[in-house]
Enzyme design. Structure first.
Site, short mmCIF file in Angstrom:
data_model
loop_
_atom_site.label_atom_id
_atom_site.label_comp_id
_atom_site.label_asym_id
_atom_site.label_seq_id
_atom_site.Cartn_x
_atom_site.Cartn_y
_atom_site.Cartn_z
CD1 TRP A 289 58.62 23.06 18.96
CD2 TRP A 289 60.09 21.56 19.78
NE1 TRP A 289 59.13 21.96 17.70
CE2 TRP A 289 60.50 21.47 18.66
CE3 TRP A 289 61.47 21.62 20.39
CZ2 TRP A 289 61.01 20.62 18.07
CZ3 TRP A 289 62.53 20.38 20.36
CH2 TRP A 289 61.96 19.68 19.09
CG ASN A 291 59.16 21.53 13.90
OD1 ASN A 291 58.49 22.10 14.85
ND2 ASN A 291 59.36 21.01 12.91
CG ASP A 292 60.51 21.54 9.77
OD1 ASP A 292 60.85 20.90 10.72
OD2 ASP A 292 59.46 20.67 9.31
CD GLN A 308 55.21 22.79 11.64
OE1 GLN A 308 55.28 21.42 11.77
NE2 GLN A 308 54.76 23.76 10.95
CD1 TRP A 316 57.28 18.62 16.82
CD2 TRP A 316 55.68 17.53 17.46
NE1 TRP A 316 55.97 18.84 15.69
CE2 TRP A 316 55.10 18.24 16.66
CE3 TRP A 316 55.19 16.41 17.94
CZ2 TRP A 316 54.66 17.06 15.46
CZ3 TRP A 316 53.77 16.40 18.13
CH2 TRP A 316 53.06 16.15 17.07
CB SER A 349 56.60 21.53 7.56
OG SER A 349 57.24 21.87 8.75
NE ARG A 419 56.12 14.09 7.77
CZ ARG A 419 56.05 13.13 7.60
NH1 ARG A 419 55.47 12.37 6.92
NH2 ARG A 419 57.42 13.06 8.55
CG ASP A 420 57.14 18.14 5.56
OD1 ASP A 420 55.39 18.79 6.56
OD2 ASP A 420 57.79 17.17 6.12
CD GLU A 467 59.67 14.58 8.41
OE1 GLU A 467 59.32 13.85 9.31
OE2 GLU A 467 60.73 15.07 8.63
C1 FRU Z 1 59.65 18.24 9.58
C2 FRU Z 1 58.34 17.58 10.29
C3 FRU Z 1 57.83 17.58 9.01
C4 FRU Z 1 55.93 17.81 9.23
C5 FRU Z 1 56.92 19.42 10.70
C6 FRU Z 1 55.98 18.36 11.77
O1 FRU Z 1 60.79 18.17 11.07
O2 FRU Z 1 58.98 16.64 10.53
O3 FRU Z 1 57.59 16.56 8.09
O4 FRU Z 1 55.56 18.71 8.77
O5 FRU Z 1 58.34 18.59 10.55
O6 FRU Z 1 56.45 19.39 13.07
#
Ligand code: FRU
Length: 716
Positions: A289, A291-292, A308, A316, A349, A419-420, A467
């Site tokens: 998988w 993501n970001d 990610q 996830w 992230s 976060r992020d 986010e």
């Molecule tokens: C956004 C998010 C971020 C976090 C990450 C976790 O898609 O929720 O805020 O850091 O994904 O995978």
């Protein structure tokens, strides 16, 4: 009842299992109304077994039959004990199901031999959250064979998770659970794992290098002996070293564990990038998988894309930072994961920068290094009582390997799941800035002289956003003397304003840039030629849903600019990054194309696959709705009456009387740039329907020009 048994495949083992496999002996299954000859003291266990959640308890599952022993009577405030009669150990293992509180000596089950506790186990939970699910546990009791022993189930804990659940205590020659503790010499690139898509088989493994005390990583992997596909831990950076994998697996997965090994390749690798659902010019991960996008950074001609990543399944989980590099934003080469989940938690992230040595106190060796800023989500650590914090890691070898800074975290927990972190250099003040997401629509700004000491200087909101912040400066209509700053959140909503190096002051917004499936994008802070190149993540509906061994893709890279629109307002404007032009082939073009419903279709012969359509629509065409039907659906249509465009919110007014459409189709995706906005979604190409047809409702459609380019695969 029986617990999961080992299914021996080979004949010698089968004989051996018959020889060993005496019948299981049930010590207690807690299936009656009372505890029978078990003696309860205190209030916690009530008058008999519980048949599910008790008053005030979360859902309880994982027990066998209709009931189990629970100390939640009277909720967490009560205490008590449940003690068995003495019984004889006649098999090598004692198997049981356990759930609830994780407090040694306080919420536990004990085996007592000769007046001493010789084995003990607790449930898994110590802090709010967690699960009431009961899971198998096995004690090897062969050394006590023939002895009389007793069991006691203890609840001496009050407050959060001050209770325990037990069921199905059974003597057996087959262990319900087996402890794994195996060393592998890393003499080839991959540690390969057979996995199932069935997410009820979640098993936690810890990997430790060269006998270190702290694990290099921990991950939940759905091990199976009937794999849906194979995944791997890419150990490219640890060649010559030794990794020890520890964990617990059900006894019936011992054969599956034997398939886990070090290997130069992984099953399915020969089909890599030619799998039926594999995007051909968008970034996807080899396995698992994504993501970001994280840590978009450019160094010496190389674009780095971190992201990610769950390397072990299509959903996830297990957040790692994957890593890929490219010299043209399209031909990506995927490397080993750059950050593994560790005692600080999952690697959430963040961002990256190139730090000159003079701007940081991190131990860089050369004149500059790549620095990653990430959230370590301690809430998901295997260590108790950690919180989400911001940490940094640095590379002294152009991103091949990263070292997590010994003084982490660099920004302590502020609130909620903050976060992020998005970091960037702010040249006028000669300091670093970090934008951070807090909670709700709230974000903050920090500054630092060295990437290690950070001071909060501002908080701001992006209404409707959450986010993944980004923050960057753009010239207004290309004028470098007149600039604005953009603050951006994961949904693609942004504010436009001024920034003085410490505080952001909004002048307008929120405006919306993304529509459809894009989320959590960020931009390269140091792209050459002043470019602001942005990549997002396309969520919801990826190929993994249809069984692919990978899931979800990044958006096309796009370049941002800031322009004054027809209404005189400033707006972000996105164009596909020019590098895509090099992938075009077999171009067909039409000028002044007039088309009305019922006429012969100009693209009747065009077959699906990967392509781009670049069209300029005359907004004054007689038709009320103009656009394109792709694979049998009216997916790309502009309506004159309200100037709406399929999938995009709000009016999309013509610019100088024209609508410029750029449509990109890849194996499972559709992306549309219409007058600077961006819309995307996952699709399934229907080979039965024509790939492209013109839509003209209520009159003729006029296209000033229309071009169709085949887009070449970056993998061939
Ligand atoms: C956004 C998010 C971020 C976090 C990450 C976790 O898609 O929720 O805020 O850091 O994904 O995978």
């Amino acid at each position: 009842m029986t617990f999961p048994r080992i299914h021996f495949l080979s004949i010698p083992l089968l004989l051996c299992s018959v020889a060993l496999g005496a019948e299981d002996l049930v010590v207690a299954d807690f299936e009656n109304d009372t505890f029978g000859d078990w003696k309860a003291t205190g209030d916690a266990f009530g008058k008999g077994p519980a048949s599910g959640a008790l008053d005030g308890q979360m859902k309880v599952d994982g027990f066998e039959g209709k009931s189990f022993a629970s100390s939640f009577h009277g909720r967490d405030g009560s205490t008590g004990k449940l003690k068995s009669k003495p019984f004889k150990i006649e098999r090598s293992n004692l198997n049981f199901l356990i759930g609830g509180g994780g407090f040694p000596e306080k919420t536990c089950i004990n085996l007592i031999s000769k007046g001493k506790v010789v084995r003990t186990a607790t449930g898994p939970n110590q802090k709010p959250g967690g699960s009431e699910r009961l899971a198998w546990e096995t004690w090897d009791v062969s050394e006590f064979k023939g002895e009389m022993v007793t069991l006691e189930i203890v609840d001496a804990q009050t407050g959060t998770w001050g209770h325990i659940s037990i069921d199905q205590i059974t003597q057996s020659d087959s262990p319900a659970v087996v402890a794994i503790d195996q060393q592998f010499k890393i003499n080839q690139r991959y540690l390969i794992w057979p996995v199932t898509r069935d997410t009820s088989h979640r098993l936690r493994f810890f990997g430790t290098l060269d006998g270190a005390t702290d694990p290099l990583f921990y991950s939940d992997i759905y091990l199976t002996d009937k794999p849906d596909f194979w995944v791997f831990t890419d150990l490219e950076n640890y060649q010559g070293r030794t990794i020890t994998i520890r964990g617990k697996i059900p006894g019936n997965l011992q054969d599956a564990w034997k398939l886990v090994k070090i290997s130069a390749s992984y099953p399915g690798e020969s089909e890599l990038y030619s799998e039926p659902l594999r995007p051909q010019y968008h970034f996807t991960s080899r396995r698992g998988w994504l993501n970001d996008p994280n840590g978009l950074v450019y160094q010496d001609g190389t674009w780095h894309l971190f992201y990610q990543h769950n390397p072990y399944n299509h959903g996830w989980d297990n957040m790692h930072w994957g890593h890929a590099t490219s010299t043209d934003l399209f031909h990506w080469h995927e490397h080993a994961d750059a950050l593994f989940p560790d005692a600080e938690g999952y690697m959430y992230s963040g961002s990256a920068t190139i730090a000159p040595k003079s701007t940081t106190s991190l131990p860089l060796q050369g004149s500059e290094g790549i620095v990653l800023a990430y959230t370590a989500n301690g809430n998901l650590s295997y260590e108790a009582d950690r919180l989400p914090v911001q940490s940094v890691a640095f590379s002294n070898d152009h991103g091949k390997t990263f070292t997590k800074y010994a003084g982490n975290p660099v920004v302590a927990h502020d609130r909620a799941e903050n976060r992020d972190p998005k970091i960037a250099w702010y040249a006028p003040d000669h300091h670093w800035i970090m934008n951070l997401y807090y909670d709700a629509n709230d974000y903050g700004i920090y500054t630092s002289p060295d990437l290690v000491k950070w001071t909060k200087t501002d908080e701001y909101q992006i209404p409707g956003e959450a986010e993944c912040p980004d923050m960057f400066e753009l010239p207004v209509d290309g004028n470098p003397k007149d600039t604005r700053w953009i603050v951006w959140g994961a949904n693609g909503k942004y504010m436009i304003g001024k920034f003085d190096g410490k505080k952001f002051k909004a002048e307008s917004g929120p405006h919306r840039h993304y529509f459809g499936s894009a989320y959590a994008g960020q931009s390269y802070d140091n792209a050459p030629d002043g470019r602001r190149v942005h990549i997002g993540w396309m969520r919801d509906g990826g190929p993994g849903l249809d069984g692919a061994p990978f899931n979800l893709q990044m958006t096309l890279p796009m370049d941002f600019s800031l322009r004054t629109d027809a209404a005189g307002e400033l707006r972000l404007w996105a164009e596909p990054s020019k590098e895509v032009e090099k992938l075009r082939s077999e171009t067909k073009s039409w000028d002044n194309l007039n088309w009305s419903a019922g006429e012969a279709d100009p693209f009747a012969d065009f077959k699906g696959g990967q392509f781009e359509i670049d069209a300029v629509i005359d907004a004054d065409s007689p038709a009320a709705a103009i656009g394109l039907n792709l694979f049998g659906q009216n997916t790309v249509v502009w309506k004159k009456a309200d100037q709406s465009f399929t999938g995009a919110e709000g009016p999309q007014p013509p610019v100088d009387g024209k609508i410029r459409l750029q449509v990109f189709v890849d194996t499972v995706s559709l992306e549309v740039f219409v007058n600077g906005t961006y819309t995307s979604r996952y699709i399934r190409q229907n080979p039965e329907a024509p790939a492209i047809r013109v839509v003209a409702e209520g009159g003729a459609a006029h296209f000033d020009s229309l071009k169709i380019h085949r887009i070449q695969s970056v993998w061939k």
